[in-house]
Design a protein around this motif. Sequence first.
Motif, short mmCIF file in Angstrom:
data_model
loop_
_atom_site.label_atom_id
_atom_site.label_comp_id
_atom_site.label_asym_id
_atom_site.label_seq_id
_atom_site.Cartn_x
_atom_site.Cartn_y
_atom_site.Cartn_z
N ASP A 29 36.79 59.49 -64.59
CA ASP A 29 36.88 58.96 -63.07
C ASP A 29 35.45 58.50 -62.70
OD1 ASP A 29 39.61 59.83 -62.92
OD2 ASP A 29 38.82 61.95 -62.05
N ASP A 30 34.34 58.95 -62.99
CA ASP A 30 33.26 58.26 -62.64
C ASP A 30 33.01 57.00 -63.28
OD1 ASP A 30 32.35 60.56 -61.28
OD2 ASP A 30 31.07 61.34 -62.99
N ASP A 31 33.52 56.66 -64.37
CA ASP A 31 33.75 55.49 -64.94
C ASP A 31 34.15 54.36 -63.93
OD1 ASP A 31 31.79 55.89 -67.22
OD2 ASP A 31 33.73 56.54 -68.28
N LEU A 32 35.45 54.92 -63.61
CA LEU A 32 36.25 54.14 -62.73
C LEU A 32 36.23 54.20 -61.05
CD1 LEU A 32 39.47 55.00 -64.88
CD2 LEU A 32 38.56 52.82 -64.79
N HIS A 33 35.14 54.66 -60.87
CA HIS A 33 34.80 54.89 -59.47
C HIS A 33 34.57 53.40 -58.72
CE1 HIS A 33 33.59 56.18 -55.57
NE2 HIS A 33 32.58 55.36 -55.62
N TYR A 34 35.23 52.96 -57.63
CA TYR A 34 35.16 51.87 -56.97
C TYR A 34 34.84 51.95 -55.63
CZ TYR A 34 36.70 47.63 -54.45
OH TYR A 34 36.70 46.36 -53.84
N ALA A 35 34.02 51.14 -55.32
CA ALA A 35 33.59 51.21 -53.86
C ALA A 35 33.47 49.71 -53.50
CB ALA A 35 32.01 51.83 -53.53
N GLU A 36 34.08 49.53 -52.36
CA GLU A 36 34.11 48.12 -51.68
C GLU A 36 32.71 47.42 -51.65
OE1 GLU A 36 36.04 45.43 -48.41
OE2 GLU A 36 36.98 47.33 -48.75
N GLY A 37 32.52 46.26 -52.15
CA GLY A 37 31.25 45.41 -52.25
C GLY A 37 30.44 45.91 -53.45
N LYS A 38 31.15 46.82 -54.30
CA LYS A 38 30.07 47.21 -55.64
C LYS A 38 31.07 46.90 -56.77
CE LYS A 38 27.04 50.07 -53.32
NZ LYS A 38 25.97 50.99 -53.49
N GLU A 39 31.75 45.66 -56.74
CA GLU A 39 32.68 45.11 -57.90
C GLU A 39 31.59 45.21 -59.12
OE1 GLU A 39 32.73 43.63 -54.86
OE2 GLU A 39 34.38 44.16 -53.98
N ASP A 40 30.34 44.42 -59.07
CA ASP A 40 29.53 44.35 -60.30
C ASP A 40 29.31 45.54 -60.74
OD1 ASP A 40 29.48 41.36 -59.95
OD2 ASP A 40 27.89 41.48 -58.43
N GLU A 41 28.98 46.63 -60.12
CA GLU A 41 28.63 47.92 -60.58
C GLU A 41 29.83 48.49 -61.54
OE1 GLU A 41 27.02 50.84 -57.93
OE2 GLU A 41 26.01 49.36 -57.13
N LEU A 42 31.05 48.36 -61.01
CA LEU A 42 32.25 48.82 -61.57
C LEU A 42 32.41 47.97 -62.84
CD1 LEU A 42 34.86 50.69 -61.89
CD2 LEU A 42 35.97 48.49 -60.50
N VAL A 43 32.36 46.59 -62.67
CA VAL A 43 32.47 45.88 -63.94
C VAL A 43 31.55 46.10 -64.93
CG1 VAL A 43 32.37 43.48 -64.87
CG2 VAL A 43 33.72 43.98 -62.66
#
Length: 65
Positions: A29-43
């Motif tokens: 779940d930590d790997d897949l955590h998404y916060a708007e505006g932080k797309e680059d961190e998720l990728v």
Amino acid sequence: MDANVKQILKGNWNILKGKFKQQYADLTDDDLHYAEGKEDELVGRLQKKLGKTKEETEKLIYSMK
């Protein structure tokens, strides 16, 4: 980052998250955590965990939409 990938993440992340969990069981779940505006961190997290380039990771996200 591709603007289309950002739109996909904003609009469909909960659906995509389930698909990623099915296809890649080792993602947390930590790997897949998404916060708007932080797309680059998720990728970046997905890229590191899956051993893919940024471009490959973005294509993967786009292909799962």
